[in-house]
Write a protein that holds these residues in place. Structure first.
Motif, PDB file in Angstrom:
ATOM      1  N   ASN A 107       1.157  -1.048  -0.055  1.00 55.51           N
ATOM      2  CA  ASN A 107       0.169   0.344  -0.260  1.00 55.51           C
ATOM      3  C   ASN A 107       0.774   1.245  -0.199  1.00 55.51           C
ATOM      4  O   ASN A 107       1.781   1.742   0.768  1.00 55.51           O
ATOM      5  CB  ASN A 107      -0.517  -0.145   1.315  1.00 55.51           C
ATOM      6  N   ASN A 108       0.600   2.322  -0.630  1.00 48.14           N
ATOM      7  CA  ASN A 108       1.632   3.270  -1.328  1.00 48.14           C
ATOM      8  C   ASN A 108       0.968   4.421  -0.324  1.00 48.14           C
ATOM      9  O   ASN A 108       1.761   5.733   0.201  1.00 48.14           O
ATOM     10  CB  ASN A 108       1.040   3.465  -2.982  1.00 48.14           C
ATOM     11  N   THR A 109       0.223   4.131   0.555  1.00 50.39           N
ATOM     12  CA  THR A 109      -0.474   6.048   1.432  1.00 50.39           C
ATOM     13  C   THR A 109      -0.509   5.408   2.496  1.00 50.39           C
ATOM     14  O   THR A 109      -0.820   6.060   3.534  1.00 50.39           O
ATOM     15  CB  THR A 109      -1.894   6.177   0.334  1.00 50.39           C
ATOM     16  N   PRO A 112       3.449   4.920   4.628  1.00 48.65           N
ATOM     17  CA  PRO A 112       4.623   4.966   3.213  1.00 48.65           C
ATOM     18  C   PRO A 112       6.445   4.480   3.326  1.00 48.65           C
ATOM     19  O   PRO A 112       6.742   5.924   4.578  1.00 48.65           O
ATOM     20  CB  PRO A 112       4.463   5.806   2.300  1.00 48.65           C
TER      21      PRO A 112
END
Length: 828
Positions: A107-109, A112
């Motif tokens: 997950n990039n959010t 991070p």
């Protein structure tokens, strides 16, 4: 009864500060047993699973079954049997955690730049062999108490003890499973819903079972449900306990059995019952075993377990989890000791195995993700932890970005107290879009209701038949297949249900479920079979002959439509009209000596108060209401005090006038000027106003139905909630009246042709006589006649004052005008 524990830097040493998330299963376990694995996978270096990361999440699961323990004495060190058999369900929980960690890392959010790692061990259920071990609510209580002073958060996915909701004792505890209060109450409501009044219970001999059965007993208290027996099971002595419990169930007359145990203990119990061919019992299952695939697939207990109805942890889906499970293979995960052992058990791995076995396309409970329950709790717990970490590491407080960057934490500087603070405020949105937050230690309580049903293939299948939302239970009864093999609800009673019109009466020395049926008393009914109590009819109803229904009773009160009401109304209106006429006469002849000589200002005020006295009686007639009950007594008390106050001041003025004629008494009249007269009337009246206001604010009269005799009419009346208040109102009126009578009596022979004191004396004699007679009449009058007596007293005393004081004056003014002169009035 398991938990997730955040414990900074206690297990592993590293250059970075570590965050340990420990996931502990409910079941007790023993020391790790070594198993022979496929040789080309490599010999295991210990039962563990790990992956490096910036922050390490440590998982601690009870993955192995606990056999019966050797009886322990006090003459040698404790002896334990080794753990045997990898449990499939806890292994699935483990991989739910691994999947969640890997999903978060993609997950990039969320987090991070921070990679989560994990290290997972088998707890084996022994407190002495590991730092964090035995998986029970008792251990959860101990751990929370120990780690609480360190502010180390504990997130549990199976610890359901109600006691852990206490934020004062366990401020560092959280969980993604509801408290057992809700499932115990749900099972109690199932029992009352289907009128199962005679139940047996088998519980886990720990906090989980003891506290759950306590809540169950509290919920059924007073509802005609009782327990024939309570048997306990313990993992360490399960063989002996299961035999004893099976014999108790076989000998009991209860047909419904409540079981609050872990599924491994239930398996032994059901196997013992299958040996004895006890197949006519309906089981109520707790969430600890109601969805166990191991039990559903066990053919040896299918006849015994058919028809089970249970409370289950809410099911949900985790997109992608099934593909993840099917893609698992020991070759791809050479460090996964637990997966290797599972592979060996399922595929019979040996030294010559090719390693090409696969879960793809295989129908297996391990890869079934249609209804994820505990796995989803683990998944939620990991996400809650990740969001708390994200909030801590990204310098945010909820949705607000902090401006003081120096307060931000990093993976190397994580503090338990900071993490606990962020966990308290965590608000998670899962990839499935579900909003999730903690309410103190808990989450909103939601359960599934499930039913075990027969299939043509042999194994039982799990069918969703309802749900529990908080304290609300929803069940599709038509979808339930009971232990009888049909939709016919089983009967489990000690005594047959009592018919309508009767109630249950407990037999002395026997449980409340064993009872006799006795008829309801007069005025009480029971309109359904099996009533615990007879219900008293509403105040406007009475029971019929059969005591099965309430017959409406006629509401009775002094109304404007009946003869008595019309008579009293006419008398009151007539009195008000006559008073108005006298007022008009006095107003027209206000300049005449007769009017002026009798203190015209007080006379007008007296006439006004008399009119109020007549009109206040009308408030007593009609249907009593909250405001009419308050208004009638206040209007009566204040009106009469105003009236008597005027008479008292008039009497004082008469005395003062004649006293002032004596030498040296010129200053006496200064105290009885017009202003002083008005002030005196206001003073005397204000005292009554204070009495009434205090009475009505503290304990005012209220509308109340007087049932009277059996079968009689219901009298609606204004009940005196405080006899003291009413007594003070009457007493104050009486005090002023007696004082006025005494002074008027003293002034009756003063030299004057027209001495008003004589008229006041006669009027106050009548007034006092009426109210002295009122008291016994008021106390002894029945029903609505109490109101009539008070109205009569008001009207009689008002007419007495009006006629005695004003009739002679009106006679002279209208019929003997020649006497209405100053000379005539001054004649002695």
């Amino acid at each position: 009864m398991s938990w997730l524990i955040w414990l900074p830097a206690l297990w592993l040493s590293s250059a970075l500060s570590l965050l340990i998330l420990s996931v502990v299963g409910r079941q007790k376990g023993l020391n790790v047993a070594q198993a022979t694995m496929c040789s080309h996978w490599g010999a295991p270096s210990g039962k563990s699973l790990s992956q490096d990361g910036d922050v390490i999440i440590g998982g601690l699961f009870n993955l192995y079954y606990i056999p019966s323990a050797v009886e322990q004495g006090f003459t040698r060190l404790p002896q334990y049997e080794p753990c045997t058999g990898l449990e499939q369900e806890p292994l699935k929980y483990l991989h739910a955690m691994v999947f969640a960690v890997e999903e978060i890392n993609r997950n990039n959010t969320l987090l991070p730049g921070v990679k989560l790692g994990y290290r997972i061990l088998d707890s084996c259920g022994r407190p002495a062999s590991l730092l964090i071990a035995a998986a029970s609510s008792t251990t959860g209580i101990i751990m929370s108490s120990i780690l609480g002073p360190l502010s180390v958060p504990i997130i549990s996915y199976l610890a359901s003890c109600p006691c852990l909701s206490d934020r004062l004792k366990y401020p560092n505890f959280f969980r993604t499973i509801p408290s057992d209060i809700y499932q115990a109450r749900a099972m109690a409501r199932l029992a009352t819903r289907f009128h199962w009044t005679w139940i047996g219970a088998v519980i886990e001999n720990n906090d989980y079972g003891q506290l759950a059965i306590k809540v169950f007993q509290e919920e059924i208290k007073g509802k005609g449900v009782c327990l024939e027996f309570i048997e306990t099971l313990k993992a360490e002595t399960i063989v002996r306990d299961a035999k004893r419990a099976a014999l108790t169930i076989q000998a009991s007359t209860a047909r419904v059995i409540l079981i609050i145990c872990w599924y491994t203990e239930v398996r032994k119990l059901l196997q013992e019952m299958a040996k004895r061919n006890v197949t006519d019992r309906q089981f109520l299952a707790s969430e600890a075993w109601s969805t166990s695939d191991d039990l559903l697939q066990d053919q040896t207990i299918s006849k015994v377990a058919n028809g089970v109805v249970g409370v289950a942890i809410r099911s949900s889906s985790i997109p992608g989890f099934e593909n993840y499970l099917r893609s698992l293979h020991p070759i791809h995960r050479p460090n996964d000791d637990f997966l290797r052992e599972f592979w060996q058990k399922e595929f019979g791995c040996s030294l010559v195995s090719s390693g090409t076995e696969s879960l793809e396309g295989v129908q297996h409970p391990f890869t079934d993700t249609s209804r994820l329950r505990v796995e989803y709790n683990v998944y939620l717990a990991v996400y809650a932890a990740a969001h708390a970490l994200h909030s801590l590491l990204s310098c945010t407080d909820g949705d607000r970005v902090l401006t003081n960057i120096s307060t931000c934490s990093s993976p190397k500087q994580i503090k338990a107290i900071e993490l606990l603070q962020h966990l308290n405020k965590v608000n998670v949105t899962t990839p499935q879009g579900e909003m999730f937050h903690f309410q103190g230690a808990d989450i909103p309580a939601k359960y599934d209701l499930v039913n075990w049903q027969k299939t043509s293939e042999g194994p039982l299948k799990l069918v969703l038949v309802g749900g529990v939302d908080g304290f609300n239970l929803h069940l599709n009864e038509s979808a339930v297949q009971w232990s009888t093999g049909s939709s016919q609800v089983p009967v489990s009673v000690c005594s047959e249900s009592c018919p309508a019109g009767t109630r249950k009466a407990n037999r002395k020395g026997e449980p409340v479920c064993c009872f006799d049926c006795i008829p309801c008393a007069a005025g009480e009914i029971s309109n359904k079979d099996g009533s615990l109590h007879c219900e008293r009819c509403p105040s406007d109803s009475w029971s019929n002959v059969e005591q099965t229904a309430c017959i409406p009773r006629q509401l009775d009160f002094l109304s404007f439509n009946e003869t008595l009401g019309i008579t009293l109304t006419t008398a009151a209106v007539s009195g008000a009209a006559v008073t108005t006429a006298v007022f008009v006469v006095f107003l027209c002849y206000r300049q005449t000596p007769m009017v002026r000589a009798n203190n015209s200002e007080l006379s007008f005020l007296l006439l006004l108060s008399l009119k109020l006295c007549f009109l206040c009686s009308l408030v007593f007639i009609g249907r009593p209401s909250v405001w009419s009950c308050r208004l009638q007594q206040a209007a009566f008390g204040i009106s009469f005090v105003l009236c008597v106050s005027c008479l008292l001041v008039k009497t004082l003025v008469v005395l003062a006038v004649f006293r002032s004629a004596r030498p040296g008494a010129e200053t006496l009249m200064k105290w009885f000027g017009p202003g002083q007269q008005r002030g005196s009337v206001c003073f005397f009246t204000s005292i009554q106003v204070i009495i009434c206001a205090t009475w009505l604010s503290i304990s005012p009269p209220v509308p109340q139905r007087d049932l009277g005799f059996q079968g009689s009419k219901v009298t609606l009346e204004c009940a005196m909630a405080s006899a003291v208040g009413f007594s003070l109102v009457l007493g104050y009126i009486g005090l002023l009246a007696c004082t006025c009578l005494l002074l008027a009596f003293l002034a009756r022979k003063l030299p004057d042709n027209f001495n008003e004191a004589k008229l006041i004396t006669f009027s106050m004699l009548i007034f006092c006589a009426v109210w002295v007679a009122f008291v016994p009449a008021y106390v002894s009058s029945p029903g609505k006649y109490v109101v009539a007596v008070e109205i009569f007293a008001i009207l009689a005393s008002s007419y007495g004052l009006l006629l005695c004081i004003f009739a002679p004056k009106c006679f002279i003014i209208l019929l003997r005008p020649e006497k209405n002169t100053k000379k005539q009035l001054m004649t002695r």
